[in-house]
Design a protein around this motif. Structure first.
Motif, PDB file in Angstrom:
ATOM      1  N   UNK A 159       0.826  -1.222   0.000  1.00 49.29           N
ATOM      2  CA  UNK A 159       0.000   0.000   0.000  1.00 49.29           C
ATOM      3  C   UNK A 159       0.856   1.267   0.000  1.00 49.29           C
ATOM      4  N   UNK A 160       2.169   1.104   0.082  1.00 46.21           N
ATOM      5  CA  UNK A 160       3.067   2.257   0.183  1.00 46.21           C
ATOM      6  C   UNK A 160       3.534   2.690  -1.204  1.00 46.21           C
ATOM      7  N   UNK A 170      -7.235   1.302   3.424  1.00 53.18           N
ATOM      8  CA  UNK A 170      -8.515   0.581   3.375  1.00 53.18           C
ATOM      9  C   UNK A 170      -9.313   0.944   4.614  1.00 53.18           C
ATOM     10  N   UNK A 171     -10.404   1.679   4.420  1.00 46.89           N
ATOM     11  CA  UNK A 171     -11.178   2.202   5.535  1.00 46.89           C
ATOM     12  C   UNK A 171     -12.426   1.398   5.825  1.00 46.89           C
ATOM     13  N   UNK A 172     -13.434   2.067   6.381  1.00 42.40           N
ATOM     14  CA  UNK A 172     -14.689   1.405   6.745  1.00 42.40           C
ATOM     15  C   UNK A 172     -15.370   0.840   5.504  1.00 42.40           C
ATOM     16  N   UNK A 176     -11.483   2.032  -0.235  1.00 38.47           N
ATOM     17  CA  UNK A 176     -10.081   2.439  -0.328  1.00 38.47           C
ATOM     18  C   UNK A 176      -9.948   3.891  -0.755  1.00 38.47           C
ATOM     19  N   UNK A 177      -8.909   4.539  -0.256  1.00 36.43           N
ATOM     20  CA  UNK A 177      -8.617   5.918  -0.634  1.00 36.43           C
ATOM     21  C   UNK A 177      -7.103   6.108  -0.630  1.00 36.43           C
ATOM     22  N   UNK A 267      -9.397  13.028   2.807  1.00 31.43           N
ATOM     23  CA  UNK A 267      -8.274  12.382   3.492  1.00 31.43           C
ATOM     24  C   UNK A 267      -8.727  11.542   4.676  1.00 31.43           C
ATOM     25  N   UNK A 268      -9.782  11.984   5.370  1.00 24.63           N
ATOM     26  CA  UNK A 268     -10.309  11.222   6.498  1.00 24.63           C
ATOM     27  C   UNK A 268     -11.142  10.032   6.051  1.00 24.63           C
ATOM     28  N   UNK A 269     -11.627  10.078   4.809  1.00 28.09           N
ATOM     29  CA  UNK A 269     -12.452   8.976   4.313  1.00 28.09           C
ATOM     30  C   UNK A 269     -13.884   9.049   4.779  1.00 28.09           C
ATOM     31  N   UNK A 270     -14.389  10.279   5.024  1.00 24.92           N
ATOM     32  CA  UNK A 270     -15.781  10.449   5.415  1.00 24.92           C
ATOM     33  C   UNK A 270     -16.664  10.476   4.173  1.00 24.92           C
TER      34      UNK A 270
END
Length: 298
Positions: A159-160, A170-172, A176-177, A267-270
């Protein structure tokens, strides 16, 4: 339909139809399990399809004596979701929780660390110990990228994308973001990956995991909480902080320095900008500065 079968069906719906994470499904299930325990304790023999608004209201009255308003509100919300599922699947005609109101609660924002406190927290890391470089890289990543604790412990080497200046998160709901990563943070991750991680006996299935414990497995959420709590004590920071505090501080410091709220949201993935507006603490001095700088009648 009994409660056990209904709960299993609901969990499958949340996972398959809604695409929610395991942690979120566990939280939603916990609210239903509380109701099931209450019914068993009081020997109330009623199915999920037949339970009435009055019986649910009595349950809410009972738990109100044991939990605070915020917890009570969360349980009510969780049960509304469960019964909405039963209506959606045509098990019930209507949601018995529909007219049950949640208690009014104020917005509760986590403590924010100042930039100086962030520096003190990181300076408290003992770099003479093998896990020191790892812990510094973890804290720098949490703060400089605004990650959730689950996102940092699941971060993969694949992922880097350092050459491009991003990491894939990989968020909720497994969404992915790409999040920008500062050069300083890249440096600390490289130090850990080049000089510490190669000496860890990596276990099967963790070959691609960035941050490992001494036994070569992934870190747990609880371990990250413990690391941060101990560092706060060592740094003399008396606020109640957690990994989420670093995420909140990330968003707050960006906003105070003039960052666009939409960019912070991404950036927060909201999913919703409303979540970001509630989540980001905006003090009055910052609002005053914005008015003076940008309003044409300043």
């Amino acid at each position: 339909m009994n409660w056990k079968n209904a709960l299993v069906d609901y969990q499958q719906y949340l996972r398959i139809e809604r695409g929610l994470s395991a942690n979120t499904i566990t939280n939603y299930s916990f609210d239903v399990e509380k109701l099931i325990s209450y019914l068993e304790e009081h020997e109330i023999h009623v199915s999920p399809i037949k339970i009435t608004e009055e019986e649910l209201q009595q349950f809410i009255y009972t738990i109100a004596k044991k939990v605070n308003a915020r917890s009570q509100s969360r349980i009510i919300s969780g049960l509304k979701g469960f019964f909405n599922f039963l209506v959606f699947e045509d098990y019930r005609k209507q949601n018995p929780m529909e007219l049950i109101e949640s208690p009014r609660i104020g917005r509760k924002l986590p403590d924010t660390l100042s930039i100086e406190e962030i520096d003190k927290l990181i300076a408290a890391i003992d770099l003479s110990r093998p896990e020191g470089e790892r812990n510094r890289a973890i804290l720098e990543t949490l703060y400089s990228c605004g990650l959730r604790v689950s996102e940092v412990i699941n971060l993969q080497l694949s992922d880097l994308f350092f050459e491009e200046g991003f990491i894939k998160v990989t968020g909720k709901g497994d969404k992915q973001r790409f999040v920008p990563i500062a050069e300083e943070t890249r440096k600390y991750i490289d130090l850990y990956c080049d000089h510490v991680r190669p000496h860890v006996p990596v276990q099967k299935d963790y070959e691609d995991t960035v941050f490992l414990n001494r036994r070569g497995k992934g870190l747990t959420r609880a371990m990250i909480f413990t690391i941060i709590r101990r560092l706060a004590e060592a740094a003399g920071i008396h606020k109640k902080i957690s990994p989420h505090t670093l995420r909140h501080s990330f968003a707050t410091h960006l906003l105070e320095n003039g960052a666009d709220l939409r960019a912070i949201q991404q950036m927060l993935g909201h999913e919703s900008i409303t979540t970001t507006e509630i989540y980001v603490h905006m003090d009055r001095s910052h609002l005053k500065n914005v008015m003076e700088q940008y309003h044409p009648r300043r």
